[in-house]
Write a protein that holds these residues in place. Structure first.
Motif, PDB file in Angstrom:
ATOM      1  N   TYR A  41     -19.328 -20.936  30.971  1.00 39.06           N
ATOM      2  CA  TYR A  41     -18.304 -20.686  31.991  1.00 39.06           C
ATOM      3  C   TYR A  41     -18.425 -20.768  33.636  1.00 39.06           C
ATOM      4  O   TYR A  41     -17.644 -20.720  34.314  1.00 39.06           O
ATOM      5  CB  TYR A  41     -17.489 -19.407  31.383  1.00 39.06           C
ATOM      6  CG  TYR A  41     -16.832 -19.461  29.882  1.00 39.06           C
ATOM      7  CD1 TYR A  41     -16.095 -20.258  29.638  1.00 39.06           C
ATOM      8  CD2 TYR A  41     -17.562 -18.578  29.009  1.00 39.06           C
ATOM      9  CE1 TYR A  41     -15.597 -20.483  28.176  1.00 39.06           C
ATOM     10  CE2 TYR A  41     -17.080 -18.822  27.851  1.00 39.06           C
ATOM     11  CZ  TYR A  41     -16.192 -19.692  27.288  1.00 39.06           C
ATOM     12  OH  TYR A  41     -15.564 -19.704  26.072  1.00 39.06           O
ATOM     13  N   ALA A  42     -19.806 -20.923  33.772  1.00 38.90           N
ATOM     14  CA  ALA A  42     -20.277 -20.952  35.236  1.00 38.90           C
ATOM     15  C   ALA A  42     -19.363 -20.113  36.205  1.00 38.90           C
ATOM     16  O   ALA A  42     -19.384 -18.896  35.989  1.00 38.90           O
ATOM     17  CB  ALA A  42     -19.733 -22.630  35.520  1.00 38.90           C
ATOM     18  N   GLU A  43     -19.017 -20.697  36.937  1.00 37.27           N
ATOM     19  CA  GLU A  43     -18.151 -19.700  38.060  1.00 37.27           C
ATOM     20  C   GLU A  43     -16.907 -19.007  37.781  1.00 37.27           C
ATOM     21  O   GLU A  43     -16.623 -17.920  38.301  1.00 37.27           O
ATOM     22  CB  GLU A  43     -17.572 -20.814  39.315  1.00 37.27           C
ATOM     23  CG  GLU A  43     -16.546 -21.793  39.168  1.00 37.27           C
ATOM     24  CD  GLU A  43     -16.992 -23.080  38.564  1.00 37.27           C
ATOM     25  OE1 GLU A  43     -16.078 -23.964  38.963  1.00 37.27           O
ATOM     26  OE2 GLU A  43     -18.129 -23.259  38.103  1.00 37.27           O
ATOM     27  N   LEU A  44     -16.300 -19.401  36.710  1.00 36.86           N
ATOM     28  CA  LEU A  44     -15.331 -18.561  35.675  1.00 36.86           C
ATOM     29  C   LEU A  44     -16.141 -17.293  35.308  1.00 36.86           C
ATOM     30  O   LEU A  44     -15.522 -16.173  35.568  1.00 36.86           O
ATOM     31  CB  LEU A  44     -14.729 -19.202  34.692  1.00 36.86           C
ATOM     32  CG  LEU A  44     -13.879 -18.590  33.860  1.00 36.86           C
ATOM     33  CD1 LEU A  44     -12.628 -17.801  34.617  1.00 36.86           C
ATOM     34  CD2 LEU A  44     -13.432 -19.387  32.540  1.00 36.86           C
TER      35      LEU A  44
ATOM     36  N   LEU B   2      -6.259 -14.320  38.063  1.00 34.35           N
ATOM     37  CA  LEU B   2      -7.514 -14.410  37.194  1.00 34.35           C
ATOM     38  C   LEU B   2      -7.217 -13.794  35.883  1.00 34.35           C
ATOM     39  O   LEU B   2      -7.265 -14.269  34.677  1.00 34.35           O
ATOM     40  CB  LEU B   2      -8.501 -14.055  37.882  1.00 34.35           C
ATOM     41  CG  LEU B   2     -10.025 -14.140  37.193  1.00 34.35           C
ATOM     42  CD1 LEU B   2     -10.061 -15.657  36.586  1.00 34.35           C
ATOM     43  CD2 LEU B   2     -11.202 -13.649  37.986  1.00 34.35           C
ATOM     44  N   ALA B   3      -6.666 -12.432  35.975  1.00 34.27           N
ATOM     45  CA  ALA B   3      -6.441 -11.538  34.722  1.00 34.27           C
ATOM     46  C   ALA B   3      -5.606 -12.396  33.750  1.00 34.27           C
ATOM     47  O   ALA B   3      -5.739 -12.332  32.575  1.00 34.27           O
ATOM     48  CB  ALA B   3      -6.178 -10.272  34.990  1.00 34.27           C
ATOM     49  N   SER B   4      -4.513 -12.799  34.480  1.00 34.20           N
ATOM     50  CA  SER B   4      -3.444 -13.685  33.348  1.00 34.20           C
ATOM     51  C   SER B   4      -4.084 -14.957  32.629  1.00 34.20           C
ATOM     52  O   SER B   4      -3.922 -15.270  31.706  1.00 34.20           O
ATOM     53  CB  SER B   4      -2.426 -14.150  34.233  1.00 34.20           C
ATOM     54  OG  SER B   4      -1.536 -12.832  34.621  1.00 34.20           O
ATOM     55  N   PHE B   5      -4.944 -15.563  33.664  1.00 39.62           N
ATOM     56  CA  PHE B   5      -5.402 -16.737  33.114  1.00 39.62           C
ATOM     57  C   PHE B   5      -6.447 -16.334  31.813  1.00 39.62           C
ATOM     58  O   PHE B   5      -6.734 -16.862  30.838  1.00 39.62           O
ATOM     59  CB  PHE B   5      -6.353 -17.611  34.178  1.00 39.62           C
ATOM     60  CG  PHE B   5      -7.058 -18.549  33.670  1.00 39.62           C
ATOM     61  CD1 PHE B   5      -6.600 -19.781  33.725  1.00 39.62           C
ATOM     62  CD2 PHE B   5      -8.441 -18.657  33.276  1.00 39.62           C
ATOM     63  CE1 PHE B   5      -7.074 -20.984  33.272  1.00 39.62           C
ATOM     64  CE2 PHE B   5      -8.905 -19.669  32.760  1.00 39.62           C
ATOM     65  CZ  PHE B   5      -8.573 -21.065  32.930  1.00 39.62           C
ATOM     66  N   VAL B   6      -7.370 -15.198  32.105  1.00 40.68           N
ATOM     67  CA  VAL B   6      -8.256 -14.685  31.101  1.00 40.68           C
ATOM     68  C   VAL B   6      -7.632 -14.242  29.814  1.00 40.68           C
ATOM     69  O   VAL B   6      -7.708 -14.881  28.631  1.00 40.68           O
ATOM     70  CB  VAL B   6      -9.142 -13.494  31.429  1.00 40.68           C
ATOM     71  CG1 VAL B   6      -9.893 -12.898  30.392  1.00 40.68           C
ATOM     72  CG2 VAL B   6      -9.926 -13.958  32.801  1.00 40.68           C
ATOM     73  N   ASP B   7      -6.194 -13.562  29.878  1.00 38.83           N
ATOM     74  CA  ASP B   7      -5.565 -13.628  28.768  1.00 38.83           C
ATOM     75  C   ASP B   7      -4.916 -14.547  28.095  1.00 38.83           C
ATOM     76  O   ASP B   7      -4.701 -14.502  26.744  1.00 38.83           O
ATOM     77  CB  ASP B   7      -4.384 -12.491  29.149  1.00 38.83           C
ATOM     78  CG  ASP B   7      -3.577 -12.097  28.133  1.00 38.83           C
ATOM     79  OD1 ASP B   7      -4.074 -11.288  27.231  1.00 38.83           O
ATOM     80  OD2 ASP B   7      -2.502 -12.303  28.160  1.00 38.83           O
ATOM     81  N   GLU B   8      -4.772 -15.782  28.820  1.00 38.96           N
ATOM     82  CA  GLU B   8      -4.131 -16.925  28.215  1.00 38.96           C
ATOM     83  C   GLU B   8      -5.102 -17.542  27.514  1.00 38.96           C
ATOM     84  O   GLU B   8      -4.640 -18.518  26.492  1.00 38.96           O
ATOM     85  CB  GLU B   8      -3.656 -17.550  29.332  1.00 38.96           C
ATOM     86  CG  GLU B   8      -2.847 -19.094  28.987  1.00 38.96           C
ATOM     87  CD  GLU B   8      -2.461 -19.977  30.152  1.00 38.96           C
ATOM     88  OE1 GLU B   8      -2.457 -21.163  30.061  1.00 38.96           O
ATOM     89  OE2 GLU B   8      -2.477 -19.350  31.084  1.00 38.96           O
ATOM     90  N   HIS B   9      -6.506 -17.521  27.959  1.00 35.15           N
ATOM     91  CA  HIS B   9      -7.426 -18.327  27.100  1.00 35.15           C
ATOM     92  C   HIS B   9      -8.468 -17.713  26.324  1.00 35.15           C
ATOM     93  O   HIS B   9      -9.221 -18.217  25.940  1.00 35.15           O
ATOM     94  CB  HIS B   9      -8.236 -19.249  28.414  1.00 35.15           C
ATOM     95  CG  HIS B   9      -7.104 -20.123  28.981  1.00 35.15           C
ATOM     96  ND1 HIS B   9      -6.347 -19.950  30.066  1.00 35.15           N
ATOM     97  CD2 HIS B   9      -7.015 -21.505  28.517  1.00 35.15           C
ATOM     98  CE1 HIS B   9      -5.913 -20.873  30.429  1.00 35.15           C
ATOM     99  NE2 HIS B   9      -6.264 -21.945  29.704  1.00 35.15           N
ATOM    100  N   PHE B  10      -8.522 -16.178  26.298  1.00 38.66           N
ATOM    101  CA  PHE B  10      -9.271 -15.484  25.631  1.00 38.66           C
ATOM    102  C   PHE B  10      -9.009 -14.518  24.914  1.00 38.66           C
ATOM    103  O   PHE B  10      -7.776 -13.895  25.163  1.00 38.66           O
ATOM    104  CB  PHE B  10     -10.539 -15.045  26.538  1.00 38.66           C
ATOM    105  CG  PHE B  10     -11.310 -15.893  27.187  1.00 38.66           C
ATOM    106  CD1 PHE B  10     -12.609 -16.499  26.759  1.00 38.66           C
ATOM    107  CD2 PHE B  10     -10.999 -16.324  28.520  1.00 38.66           C
ATOM    108  CE1 PHE B  10     -13.233 -17.395  27.177  1.00 38.66           C
ATOM    109  CE2 PHE B  10     -11.700 -17.262  29.045  1.00 38.66           C
ATOM    110  CZ  PHE B  10     -12.635 -17.768  28.483  1.00 38.66           C
TER     111      PHE B  10
END
Length: 534
Positions: free
Chosen positions: A30-33, A76-84
């Motif tokens: 996930y590199a920079e993510l 970022l928190a919403s993105f993580v919740d959406e994808h993990f």
């Protein structure tokens, strides 16, 4: 696949059905993510993200992050919740009934702590295994190497030979597949191992009849030995390579090591912040933190120049007495099994290595004045002065002399024996592998080691104190935990403190050691310890 499917005579049985592992760690993938999530403290525990299950192909997730991260309103928190999906404990109906005896409680926990191959989700950091295995519990949801040896003591006493057989197959598979047993079955643990106790596991398997022939595991034992000794043949005096150190006088001994010199992925931000407190290059600090994790003692003043400063860690500068004792056992095990298989030349070769290591441990690590074994600081050319419970390990593997055992018994009784068992060190710090904490594996190493040298009174005293500690907390809290406070007025009243994460319930090696000690001491009051009523 059920854990009962493992062949008792073939450690390679049915491994072809194992799904291929994702070869990349979360940081690689996930590199920079990865850096943004860990440094942004999206989760309270850094281990949560590296254990998350991606909802889609990781490459697609990273591409989506790169496309969206600079857009207005990106969260970022919403993105993580959406994808993990954060990994959760598998559902269990197990509830410890009021009034349940401690022994029965432990026997019932094995099913709760057992994981099976079907629970290995795609694209996660979990390394697939062919058979069922027992995890420690709490945040530790994967197989751990040296934990498992002590867990197996309890599996044997609880009548779970099929689970022991399954785990034997898993460890053989890990060595065959990766060349060593990783710290745990996660991709981010692949760069290091843990205390090499597979040779002792083989003895345990044979003792309880869960395998047909110890000789079947000789290829894995030799492969693990090659991992620990890689590069040793080309070292000159004063040089070190990976796990091997060649001292100026020609002595060859080992240290803990990790192939990477970056922050631990499961403690990324914590390591970054620790390195910032040091004047040394960050990569040196990261390597020593990783090596400390490989030791199983993560963390302890044992590895520190300043007992109150984790940034002063120098794990790779030390030759640990316990690691070298375990490698002595590995060498003697290879020698014994080679002789059993008719390969006398190899047997003699490894027996010579074992004899040389035993002599080196006695010469380099024994302090006659203190009456104990100590780690050796090979960079500074001197013994470490801090006494730790690792001093009992030469007794456990049988390389100490009778006189040394007598001296160690006196030293331990005077300096390490606490109200609740044998203390880890004499030093109070905010690290969890320090006084006043007590750990189940150290109680077993001490108890068994002293028994083997006829120091039975001290061995029984350690066992009695530990059982009282575990029993008292079980009566109050209806559970077993990872570590305990051993000091007077607290022994059995509170759990141990310090470390990077909250105290964990479960707990695999506490269950295993305690279950075995309950069998060995049937009249101890802990056999009558019962869960309290609500």
């Amino acid at each position: 696949m059920d854990d009962r499917d493992v062949s008792g005579s073939d450690p390679h049985a049915r491994v072809s059905q194992v799904a291929p592992a994702d070869p990349l760690t979360p940081a690689d993938r996930y590199a920079e993510l990865f850096v943004a999530v860990q440094c942004g403290r999206i989760f309270d525990d850094s281990k949560t993200f590296v254990d998350c299950i991606p909802r889609q192909d990781p490459e697609a997730i990273l591409a989506a992050y790169r496309a969206r991260k600079d857009t207005p309103g990106f969260d970022l928190a919403s993105f993580v919740d959406e994808h993990f999906i954060p990994e959760r404990e598998p559902f269990s109906n197990y509830v410890s009934p009021p009034e349940q005896p401690l022994r029965v409680h432990i026997d019932g926990l094995w099913d709760v702590l057992t994981r099976r191959p079907q629970q290995h989700p795609r694209y996660s950091s979990l390394l697939p295994l062919p058979y069922a295995y027992v995890v420690p519990g709490g945040r530790f949801r994967e197989l751990y190497y040296w934990d498992s040896h002590f867990t197996m003591l309890g599996l044997a006493e609880s009548g779970r030979p099929h689970l022991m057989r399954a785990m034997a197959g898993n460890f053989a598979y890990l060595i065959d597949t990766y060349g060593h047993v990783p710290n745990g079955n996660r991709t981010y643990y692949l760069s290091r191992s843990q205390p090499p106790v597979f040779a002792m596991m083989v003895d345990l398997f044979a003792r309880y009849g869960v395998i047909r022939r110890s000789l079947d595991y000789l290829p894995q034992l030799r492969k693990e030995y090659a991992y620990w000794m890689a590069g040793a043949d080309t070292l000159r005096p004063g040089e070190a390579h990976r796990s091997c150190v060649h001292l100026g006088d020609g002595t060859l001994l080992n240290r803990y090591w990790d192939e990477r010199d970056t922050p631990r992925e499961e403690a990324y931000l914590e390591d970054v912040l620790t390195a910032r407190q040091s004047t040394r290059p960050a990569r040196e600090v990261y390597r020593d933190l990783r090596a400390g994790a490989a030791s199983g003692w993560d963390f302890s003043s044992r590895w520190l120049d300043d007992a109150q400063q984790l940034a002063s860690i120098r794990t790779t500068a030390l030759l640990p007495v316990d690691l070298n004792s375990f490698l002595f056992k590995l060498e003697t095990q290879i020698a014994r099994l080679s002789a059993m298989g008719g390969d006398i030349e190899t047997s003699r070769h490894f027996q010579r290595k074992a004899d040389e290591r035993a002599q080196a441990i006695g010469r380099v690590m024994w302090d006659e004045r203190a009456g104990a074994f100590f780690d050796f600081d090979w960079q500074r050319g001197r013994l470490c002065t801090a006494l730790t419970a690792a001093t009992v390990t030469p007794l456990y593997v049988g390389l100490a002399s009778r006189e040394q055992a007598r001296r160690i018994a006196r030293t331990v009784r005077q300096r390490l024996l606490s109200a609740g068992g044998i203390a880890t060190t004499e030093i109070d710090s905010d690290q969890q592998w320090d006084h006043p904490n007590g750990w189940a594996p150290l109680q077993w190493l001490a108890k068994r080691g002293f028994d083997q040298y006829d120091e039975t009174a001290l061995a029984q005293d350690i066992s009695d104190r530990w059982l009282k500690t575990v029993g008292k907390l079980y009566e109050r809290k209806n559970k077993l935990i990872e570590k305990y406070s051993l000091i007077p007025m607290q022994a059995g009243a509170v759990g141990g403190g310090g470390g990077e994460y909250p105290l964990q319930d479960g707990f695999g090696w506490t269950n295993g050691v305690t279950r075995r000690l309950l069998r060995d001491s049937p009249r101890h009051s802990a056999n009558q310890s019962r869960a309290q009523k609500p």
